[in-house]
Structures are given as C-alpha cells and as structure tokens.
Design an enzyme around this catalytic site. Structure first.
Site, PDB file in Angstrom:
ATOM      1  N   GLY A 125       6.604  -7.934 -17.064  1.00  0.00           N
ATOM      2  CA  GLY A 125       5.513  -8.906 -17.111  1.00  0.00           C
ATOM      3  C   GLY A 125       4.650  -8.725 -18.342  1.00  0.00           C
ATOM      4  O   GLY A 125       4.138  -9.695 -18.909  1.00  0.00           O
TER       5      GLY A 125
ATOM      6  N   SER B 248      -2.431 -11.579 -13.960  1.00  0.00           N
ATOM      7  CA  SER B 248      -2.046 -11.088 -15.274  1.00  0.00           C
ATOM      8  C   SER B 248      -0.771 -10.280 -15.155  1.00  0.00           C
ATOM      9  O   SER B 248      -0.553  -9.591 -14.144  1.00  0.00           O
ATOM     10  CB  SER B 248      -3.156 -10.216 -15.880  1.00  0.00           C
ATOM     11  OG  SER B 248      -2.751  -9.734 -17.152  1.00  0.00           O
TER      12      SER B 248
ATOM     13  N   LYS C   2      12.369   0.241 -12.079  1.00  0.00           N
ATOM     14  CA  LYS C   2      11.799  -1.101 -12.238  1.00  0.00           C
ATOM     15  C   LYS C   2      12.874  -2.153 -12.002  1.00  0.00           C
ATOM     16  O   LYS C   2      13.989  -2.039 -12.519  1.00  0.00           O
ATOM     17  CB  LYS C   2      11.175  -1.266 -13.622  1.00  0.00           C
ATOM     18  CG  LYS C   2      10.412  -2.588 -13.785  1.00  0.00           C
ATOM     19  CD  LYS C   2       9.572  -2.593 -15.038  1.00  0.00           C
ATOM     20  CE  LYS C   2       8.862  -3.918 -15.250  1.00  0.00           C
ATOM     21  NZ  LYS C   2       7.963  -4.272 -14.140  1.00  0.00           N
TER      22      LYS C   2
ATOM     23  N   GLY D  26      -0.994  -8.890  -9.717  1.00  0.00           N
ATOM     24  CA  GLY D  26      -0.343  -8.175 -10.810  1.00  0.00           C
ATOM     25  C   GLY D  26       1.162  -8.152 -10.655  1.00  0.00           C
ATOM     26  O   GLY D  26       1.853  -7.475 -11.412  1.00  0.00           O
ATOM     27  N   THR D  27       1.676  -8.889  -9.685  1.00  0.00           N
ATOM     28  CA  THR D  27       3.113  -8.969  -9.440  1.00  0.00           C
ATOM     29  C   THR D  27       3.812  -9.582 -10.650  1.00  0.00           C
ATOM     30  O   THR D  27       3.349 -10.570 -11.215  1.00  0.00           O
ATOM     31  CB  THR D  27       3.388  -9.828  -8.193  1.00  0.00           C
ATOM     32  OG1 THR D  27       2.742  -9.229  -7.072  1.00  0.00           O
ATOM     33  CG2 THR D  27       4.876  -9.950  -7.916  1.00  0.00           C
TER      34      THR D  27
ATOM     35  N   ALA E 184       0.804  -1.230   0.000  1.00  0.00           N
ATOM     36  CA  ALA E 184       0.000   0.000   0.000  1.00  0.00           C
ATOM     37  C   ALA E 184       0.833   1.275   0.000  1.00  0.00           C
ATOM     38  O   ALA E 184       0.348   2.329  -0.407  1.00  0.00           O
ATOM     39  CB  ALA E 184      -0.944  -0.004   1.206  1.00  0.00           C
TER      40      ALA E 184
ATOM     41  N   ASN F 104      -0.312  -7.784 -16.867  1.00  0.00           N
ATOM     42  CA  ASN F 104      -0.772  -6.413 -17.053  1.00  0.00           C
ATOM     43  C   ASN F 104      -2.291  -6.393 -16.944  1.00  0.00           C
ATOM     44  O   ASN F 104      -2.963  -7.227 -17.547  1.00  0.00           O
ATOM     45  CB  ASN F 104      -0.329  -5.885 -18.424  1.00  0.00           C
ATOM     46  CG  ASN F 104      -0.530  -4.394 -18.566  1.00  0.00           C
ATOM     47  OD1 ASN F 104      -1.645  -3.895 -18.507  1.00  0.00           O
ATOM     48  ND2 ASN F 104       0.561  -3.668 -18.754  1.00  0.00           N
ATOM     49  N   MET F 105      -2.809  -5.461 -16.182  1.00  0.00           N
ATOM     50  CA  MET F 105      -4.246  -5.415 -15.918  1.00  0.00           C
ATOM     51  C   MET F 105      -5.003  -4.432 -16.807  1.00  0.00           C
ATOM     52  O   MET F 105      -6.216  -4.291 -16.664  1.00  0.00           O
ATOM     53  CB  MET F 105      -4.487  -5.033 -14.449  1.00  0.00           C
ATOM     54  CG  MET F 105      -3.975  -6.029 -13.443  1.00  0.00           C
ATOM     55  SD  MET F 105      -5.033  -7.488 -13.375  1.00  0.00           S
ATOM     56  CE  MET F 105      -4.091  -8.535 -12.243  1.00  0.00           C
TER      57      MET F 105
ATOM     58  N   HIS G  77      10.616   0.935 -19.473  1.00  0.00           N
ATOM     59  CA  HIS G  77      10.023   1.337 -18.203  1.00  0.00           C
ATOM     60  C   HIS G  77      10.944   2.299 -17.457  1.00  0.00           C
ATOM     61  O   HIS G  77      12.118   2.458 -17.817  1.00  0.00           O
ATOM     62  CB  HIS G  77       9.758   0.120 -17.309  1.00  0.00           C
ATOM     63  CG  HIS G  77       8.548  -0.670 -17.714  1.00  0.00           C
ATOM     64  ND1 HIS G  77       8.589  -1.614 -18.716  1.00  0.00           N
ATOM     65  CD2 HIS G  77       7.262  -0.648 -17.270  1.00  0.00           C
ATOM     66  CE1 HIS G  77       7.389  -2.157 -18.859  1.00  0.00           C
ATOM     67  NE2 HIS G  77       6.563  -1.576 -18.005  1.00  0.00           N
TER      68      HIS G  77
END
Length: 269
Positions: free
Chosen positions: A167, A124, A161, A100-101, A11, A126-127, A157
C-alpha cells in the site's frame, strides 16, 4: 473531553497488538473493544495480555455491532473483506473509521467512499509521518522533472506479507503520478519478465521484494540522463504506523463526515 473509546480490528495480529500498545501509552485514548475474525482461536482471550501488557478486561470478539455500541472509533488494519464488512457498521454507529488496510480493489475503495457523506473515514496506505512526508516530496520532484527522468519504486517487506505491491508503494506511485499529471492505473508497470522491449517514457515502475522480517523499506528512484535522485524511507518498528493511526483517530474525532487522508491529519495536503 472524555477519553476516545477505540476498537482495534484484527486485535490478535501483529498490527493489532501494536495498536493496543500504542493506545495504552496515549493519554486520552482507551481500548473499548477488540475485534477478530469469526473462528479465530484467539476469540475470548484478553487483548492486553496478547499485546504483552497487563490484563485489560477487554476480550477478543467477532461481533462488531455489539462492540461498537459504546465506542467512538475503530482502527482497522485487517484484510479487504474484513474492512468492507466493517465499513457499514462503523458508518451506522457513527464511528471514526481509520483504515490502514492494503490490497483494496477499486470497488472496495468505492464502497468506502460511499459512506463518507455520513461517516468520518481516514484512509492511507501508510500511517507514518515519515512516509507521508516522503510522498509529498515525491510529488514535488515528479512535478519538477520531465519524462527524461524515469520513475521506479522499490519496496521490501517481511515474507508473511500477502499483498503486492505494498500500500505504501502504491501511495508513493500515486504521489508521483499526481506530480506528473497522469493516471497511475494507465501508466504503471507492476512486473517485468522475458523480452520486454525498451522502457516506455513516462511509465512508473514497481519492484517488489519479500523476505525475512523486514518491517518496510521503500525507495523512489528518479533516473535521468547520467544522474539519479533517490528518496527512501525505512521502517524499523510497526509502532510508527500504530501511533500514526492513533493520531489520525484523535484528530478526526471532531471533524465533519467526509473522506480524509494522512496529509489532512498532518496538515501537508
């Protein structure tokens, strides 16, 4: 139906804060817990304030077992070790687990799959809606074109990252491999350096770029004799991933235990 009570894992991070903002904007969803790593300097801070919102009364904690007592789901964009630690608790509590990891190993994915006889998992690389539509197009193009068309995937990216290729790049590579009917693990080229010799027909190449504050750029190139087809997606804000993950959680709430992806959520499988 009552509001879906969601825990945001990681979070205090960039995606975690975006997820908290997305939930605050979505009728029918509420943040009931905020998870952070043990030892984090953010533990005890208000999740809403960290996300740039008014105080929510939800403090960051490292105790998922306690947080999950009254929750319906967990949104998990963390690191592999944290996600795998969360899997068992989410399954025991019967939570919808949206993952989403990225950077997960084959053994990590096997652990995730092992709980889906009793748990609902949506995973996934990517969401976002756009990326998953792109993957569907990549699969179709790869299926339509033979090995005269070489497939290369380029991604860029931000400099912070920590995994490569992304991913999303892997998601697109997997789509291309499925279209071609080949095993990506056996036919992917992740790096080129020195005297490599000519390209092997049918391989799927990956190129990784890192720098600045780029949210995420991905291109899939089909390079054939005297012509190229290029399919691309450029992400401009992490909120596209957050909203996609939230859509996935709410879609999965009444589903049977099992393993799902964003193609299931979007109805494009």
């Amino acid at each position: 139906m009552s509001d879906m009570r969601l825990i945001v894992a990681g979070a205090g991070g960039r995606m975690g804060r975006a997820l908290i903002r997305a939930i605050s904007e979505t009728p029918g969803a509420v943040v009931t817990g905020a998870l952070e790593a043990p030892g984090s300097e953010l533990l005890g801070q208000d999740a809403g304030v960290l996300a740039g919102l008014p105080a929510s009364g939800v403090e960051l904690s490292c105790d998922l077992w306690s947080l999950s007592k009254d929750a319906d789901g967990i949104l998990d964009f963390t690191v592999p070790a944290a996600t795998i630690a969360n899997v068992a608790i989410a399954a025991q509590r019967g939570l919808v687990h949206v993952i989403g990891t990225t950077g997960l190993s084959a053994s990590d994915n096997a652990v995730i799959r092992s709980v889906t006889s009793q748990a609902i998992v949506v995973q996934s690389g990517n969401m976002s809606l756009g990326v998953n539509l792109l993957a569907a197009l990549v699969k179709q193009v790869a299926k339509s074109l033979d090995e005269d068309f070489d497939i290369e995937i380029i991604e860029m990216h931000h400099k912070a990252k920590i995994d490569a290729p992304s991913g999303t790049a892997y998601l697109l590579g997997q789509a291309a491999a499925e279209g071609r009917g080949i095993d990506l693990a056996q036919r992917s080229v992740r790096a080129r350096d020195g005297y490599t010799g000519p390209r092997n027909p049918g391989d799927i190449g990956f190129a990784t770029l890192r720098g600045g504050t780029v949210t995420g750029d991905h291109s899939v190139i089909f390079a054939g004799p005297y012509e190229r087809i290029e399919l691309a997606h450029k992400a401009e804000d992490r909120m596209i991933f957050a909203r996609g993950a939230l859509k996935a959680a709410m879609w999965a709430r009444d589903k049977k235990p099992g393993f799902y992806t964003m193609t299931d959520v979007l109805g494009i499988s």
